[in-house]
Design a protein around this motif. Structure first.
Motif, PDB file in Angstrom:
ATOM      1  N   VAL A 178     -29.116  11.030 -39.323  1.00  0.00           N
ATOM      2  CA  VAL A 178     -28.695  10.299 -38.124  1.00  0.00           C
ATOM      3  C   VAL A 178     -28.920   8.809 -38.358  1.00  0.00           C
ATOM      4  O   VAL A 178     -29.995   8.411 -38.813  1.00  0.00           O
ATOM      5  CB  VAL A 178     -29.520  10.754 -36.900  1.00  0.00           C
ATOM      6  CG1 VAL A 178     -29.136   9.943 -35.670  1.00  0.00           C
ATOM      7  CG2 VAL A 178     -29.323  12.250 -36.647  1.00  0.00           C
ATOM      8  N   SER A 179     -27.906   8.006 -38.050  1.00  0.00           N
ATOM      9  CA  SER A 179     -28.059   6.548 -38.053  1.00  0.00           C
ATOM     10  C   SER A 179     -27.998   6.045 -36.613  1.00  0.00           C
ATOM     11  O   SER A 179     -27.115   6.454 -35.853  1.00  0.00           O
ATOM     12  CB  SER A 179     -26.944   5.888 -38.873  1.00  0.00           C
ATOM     13  OG  SER A 179     -26.935   4.491 -38.622  1.00  0.00           O
ATOM     14  N   LEU A 180     -28.912   5.152 -36.260  1.00  0.00           N
ATOM     15  CA  LEU A 180     -28.896   4.560 -34.919  1.00  0.00           C
ATOM     16  C   LEU A 180     -28.208   3.199 -34.910  1.00  0.00           C
ATOM     17  O   LEU A 180     -28.275   2.462 -33.926  1.00  0.00           O
ATOM     18  CB  LEU A 180     -30.331   4.431 -34.382  1.00  0.00           C
ATOM     19  CG  LEU A 180     -31.076   5.760 -34.191  1.00  0.00           C
ATOM     20  CD1 LEU A 180     -32.473   5.521 -33.629  1.00  0.00           C
ATOM     21  CD2 LEU A 180     -30.304   6.693 -33.266  1.00  0.00           C
ATOM     22  N   GLU A 181     -27.544   2.883 -36.033  1.00  0.00           N
ATOM     23  CA  GLU A 181     -26.901   1.574 -36.176  1.00  0.00           C
ATOM     24  C   GLU A 181     -25.954   1.244 -35.004  1.00  0.00           C
ATOM     25  O   GLU A 181     -25.984   0.112 -34.501  1.00  0.00           O
ATOM     26  CB  GLU A 181     -26.173   1.538 -37.527  1.00  0.00           C
ATOM     27  CG  GLU A 181     -25.818   0.168 -38.017  1.00  0.00           C
ATOM     28  CD  GLU A 181     -24.417  -0.233 -37.600  1.00  0.00           C
ATOM     29  OE1 GLU A 181     -23.598   0.674 -37.354  1.00  0.00           O
ATOM     30  OE2 GLU A 181     -24.165  -1.448 -37.485  1.00  0.00           O
ATOM     31  N   PRO A 182     -25.127   2.187 -34.509  1.00  0.00           N
ATOM     32  CA  PRO A 182     -24.207   1.830 -33.414  1.00  0.00           C
ATOM     33  C   PRO A 182     -24.921   1.302 -32.172  1.00  0.00           C
ATOM     34  O   PRO A 182     -24.392   0.437 -31.470  1.00  0.00           O
ATOM     35  CB  PRO A 182     -23.483   3.151 -33.109  1.00  0.00           C
ATOM     36  CG  PRO A 182     -23.566   3.919 -34.382  1.00  0.00           C
ATOM     37  CD  PRO A 182     -24.903   3.564 -34.985  1.00  0.00           C
ATOM     38  N   SER A 183     -26.132   1.802 -31.915  1.00  0.00           N
ATOM     39  CA  SER A 183     -26.826   1.369 -30.687  1.00  0.00           C
ATOM     40  C   SER A 183     -27.261  -0.097 -30.764  1.00  0.00           C
ATOM     41  O   SER A 183     -27.451  -0.740 -29.734  1.00  0.00           O
ATOM     42  CB  SER A 183     -28.040   2.262 -30.421  1.00  0.00           C
ATOM     43  OG  SER A 183     -28.984   2.120 -31.465  1.00  0.00           O
ATOM     44  N   LEU A 184     -27.401  -0.628 -31.981  1.00  0.00           N
ATOM     45  CA  LEU A 184     -27.803  -2.035 -32.112  1.00  0.00           C
ATOM     46  C   LEU A 184     -26.624  -2.978 -31.874  1.00  0.00           C
ATOM     47  O   LEU A 184     -26.806  -4.182 -31.728  1.00  0.00           O
ATOM     48  CB  LEU A 184     -28.398  -2.293 -33.504  1.00  0.00           C
ATOM     49  CG  LEU A 184     -29.690  -1.536 -33.800  1.00  0.00           C
ATOM     50  CD1 LEU A 184     -30.179  -1.847 -35.206  1.00  0.00           C
ATOM     51  CD2 LEU A 184     -30.766  -1.883 -32.776  1.00  0.00           C
TER      52      LEU A 184
ATOM     53  N   PRO B 179     -21.716   6.469 -13.760  1.00  0.00           N
ATOM     54  CA  PRO B 179     -20.422   6.961 -14.272  1.00  0.00           C
ATOM     55  C   PRO B 179     -19.611   5.880 -14.976  1.00  0.00           C
ATOM     56  O   PRO B 179     -18.742   6.194 -15.787  1.00  0.00           O
ATOM     57  CB  PRO B 179     -19.691   7.434 -13.007  1.00  0.00           C
ATOM     58  CG  PRO B 179     -20.725   7.518 -11.940  1.00  0.00           C
ATOM     59  CD  PRO B 179     -21.866   6.620 -12.315  1.00  0.00           C
ATOM     60  N   ALA B 180     -19.922   4.612 -14.699  1.00  0.00           N
ATOM     61  CA  ALA B 180     -19.162   3.524 -15.331  1.00  0.00           C
ATOM     62  C   ALA B 180     -19.694   3.187 -16.726  1.00  0.00           C
ATOM     63  O   ALA B 180     -19.088   2.415 -17.463  1.00  0.00           O
ATOM     64  CB  ALA B 180     -19.227   2.269 -14.458  1.00  0.00           C
ATOM     65  N   PHE B 181     -20.850   3.789 -17.100  1.00  0.00           N
ATOM     66  CA  PHE B 181     -21.463   3.420 -18.389  1.00  0.00           C
ATOM     67  C   PHE B 181     -21.314   4.521 -19.435  1.00  0.00           C
ATOM     68  O   PHE B 181     -21.623   5.684 -19.190  1.00  0.00           O
ATOM     69  CB  PHE B 181     -22.964   3.138 -18.206  1.00  0.00           C
ATOM     70  CG  PHE B 181     -23.683   2.880 -19.511  1.00  0.00           C
ATOM     71  CD1 PHE B 181     -23.560   1.660 -20.166  1.00  0.00           C
ATOM     72  CD2 PHE B 181     -24.459   3.870 -20.099  1.00  0.00           C
ATOM     73  CE1 PHE B 181     -24.206   1.437 -21.374  1.00  0.00           C
ATOM     74  CE2 PHE B 181     -25.113   3.649 -21.306  1.00  0.00           C
ATOM     75  CZ  PHE B 181     -24.981   2.428 -21.942  1.00  0.00           C
ATOM     76  N   THR B 182     -20.846   4.164 -20.587  1.00  0.00           N
ATOM     77  CA  THR B 182     -20.973   4.997 -21.786  1.00  0.00           C
ATOM     78  C   THR B 182     -20.933   4.040 -22.969  1.00  0.00           C
ATOM     79  O   THR B 182     -20.319   2.971 -22.892  1.00  0.00           O
ATOM     80  CB  THR B 182     -19.879   6.073 -21.882  1.00  0.00           C
ATOM     81  OG1 THR B 182     -20.065   6.803 -23.098  1.00  0.00           O
ATOM     82  CG2 THR B 182     -18.493   5.480 -21.859  1.00  0.00           C
ATOM     83  N   ASP B 183     -21.615   4.403 -24.053  1.00  0.00           N
ATOM     84  CA  ASP B 183     -21.630   3.499 -25.205  1.00  0.00           C
ATOM     85  C   ASP B 183     -21.935   4.305 -26.469  1.00  0.00           C
ATOM     86  O   ASP B 183     -22.569   5.376 -26.399  1.00  0.00           O
ATOM     87  CB  ASP B 183     -22.701   2.422 -25.004  1.00  0.00           C
ATOM     88  CG  ASP B 183     -22.311   1.097 -25.668  1.00  0.00           C
ATOM     89  OD1 ASP B 183     -21.437   1.109 -26.559  1.00  0.00           O
ATOM     90  OD2 ASP B 183     -22.871   0.064 -25.277  1.00  0.00           O
ATOM     91  N   ALA B 184     -21.527   3.776 -27.598  1.00  0.00           N
ATOM     92  CA  ALA B 184     -21.848   4.405 -28.886  1.00  0.00           C
ATOM     93  C   ALA B 184     -23.345   4.260 -29.136  1.00  0.00           C
ATOM     94  O   ALA B 184     -23.897   3.164 -28.986  1.00  0.00           O
ATOM     95  CB  ALA B 184     -21.059   3.747 -30.001  1.00  0.00           C
ATOM     96  N   ALA B 185     -24.001   5.355 -29.511  1.00  0.00           N
ATOM     97  CA  ALA B 185     -25.457   5.324 -29.680  1.00  0.00           C
ATOM     98  C   ALA B 185     -25.882   5.626 -31.116  1.00  0.00           C
ATOM     99  O   ALA B 185     -26.874   5.093 -31.593  1.00  0.00           O
ATOM    100  CB  ALA B 185     -26.112   6.330 -28.737  1.00  0.00           C
ATOM    101  N   LEU B 186     -25.170   6.512 -31.757  1.00  0.00           N
ATOM    102  CA  LEU B 186     -25.629   6.950 -33.084  1.00  0.00           C
ATOM    103  C   LEU B 186     -24.468   7.521 -33.885  1.00  0.00           C
ATOM    104  O   LEU B 186     -23.371   7.719 -33.357  1.00  0.00           O
ATOM    105  CB  LEU B 186     -26.740   7.989 -32.944  1.00  0.00           C
ATOM    106  CG  LEU B 186     -26.511   9.135 -31.957  1.00  0.00           C
ATOM    107  CD1 LEU B 186     -25.802  10.293 -32.638  1.00  0.00           C
ATOM    108  CD2 LEU B 186     -27.842   9.621 -31.392  1.00  0.00           C
TER     109      LEU B 186
END
Ligand SMILES: C[S@@+](CC[C@H](N)C(=O)[O-])C[C@H]1O[C@@H](n2cnc3c(N)ncnc32)[C@H](O)[C@@H]1O
Length: 265
Positions: A147-153, A248-255
């Motif tokens: 797992v990489s957490l790079e997207p969350s940064l 509901p308005a929030f979603t984001d790339a995390a990992l």
């Protein structure tokens, strides 16, 4: 700010992610639900024939080892872990308590060596990778998934970025994890002379009720007390993050779930 290394030596088994934690089995199940489909797709590419000997290193709660025994009924499946308490009652597998950093296998013992969400947590990951290759027969496959957490940064949301950075710092300090290492996996296999190296990635998001979202939330919840104790986050940060994730308005790339595999010639 207190550093956890002042309190106890770093390592997975003494950390907030270790198996003795009350929520650990449920957390491992969330990881399995998110990552198993990707692992199954990788094994479906390998065209294993006959009676392969397959090693699942750091097998956790064993869903993949169990799937392997059903997928390859003629195979010998060995599932190891430094703490094998969850590897019970899985038909068709051999279970071994084994420390991937210090314990050996004979050379050329396996047709496949698989490790998932293990090497990112081992300070000696590069050495373990090199040794794991010696455990493979000619023609055998090394399959490493992490797992990489790079997207969350890269998030534009300051609260999510703060929580993500705190989680990465905690993993580094308390375990010795490198949560960006997975992004380089395919190159690590090529550098070691493996042939036919391929890789696949799957983005995991938060805030969308996906399996990745559940895994992220479960891991963050389990880390909560350690994050507070070390002053990496406040209770207010954690509460606000819970609200943000439920918005509901929030979603984001995390990992990113990364799989890379290559063959010993
Ligand atoms: C994040 S879990 C992943 C479990 C499983 N591979 C999966 O993907 O579902 C990491 C596992 O590695 C095990 N582990 C940690 N350090 C280890 C070591 N030095 N040798 C073998 N297993 C280890 C832990 O006990 C835990 O079960």
């Amino acid at each position: 700010m207190t550093s956890i290394v002042d309190v106890q030596p770093p390592g997975y088994t003494s950390s907030y992610l270790a198996d003795q934690h009350a929520g650990q089995l449920a957390r491992l199940r969330t990881l399995e639900r998110a990552f198993d489909p990707l692992s199954h797709a990788v094994f479906d590419q390998l065209a294993l024939a006959g009676k392969p000997a397959i090693l699942d290193l750091g097998a956790g709660a064993g869903s993949l080892a169990g799937w392997l025994s059903r997928r390859y009924p003629q195979a010998t499946i060995t599932a190891t872990d430094i703490d094998a308490r969850f590897l019970t009652d899985i038909p068709g597998i051999q279970v071994l308590t084994h420390n991937a950093v210090t314990d050996e296998f004979p050379p050329a013992a396996f047709d496949v060596v698989h490790a998932r969400a293990l090497l990112c947590h081992l300070a000696d990951r590069e050495e373990v990778l090199t040794r794991a290759i010696t455990w493979l027969r000619p023609g055998g496959w090394l399959v490493i998934e992490d797992v990489s957490l790079e997207p969350s940064l890269r998030t534009a949301n300051p609260l999510f970025r703060k929580v993500a950075q705190a989680g990465i710092t905690l993993l580094e300090q308390s375990i010795g994890s490198d949560m960006l290492w997975a992004s380089t996996l395919a190159d690590r296999l090529r550098d070691r002379g493996l042939a036919n190296v391929r890789h696949r990635t799957l983005e995991g998001r938060i805030g969308d009720n996906s399996p990745a979202d559940t895994f992220w939330a479960s891991t963050t919840a389990q880390a909560g007390p350690a994050l507070l104790k070390l002053g990496l986050l406040t209770q207010e940060d954690l509460d606000e993050m819970t609200h943000l994730r439920a918005d509901p308005a929030f979603t984001d790339a995390a990992l990113t779930f990364v799989s890379a595999w290559g063959q010993v010639l």
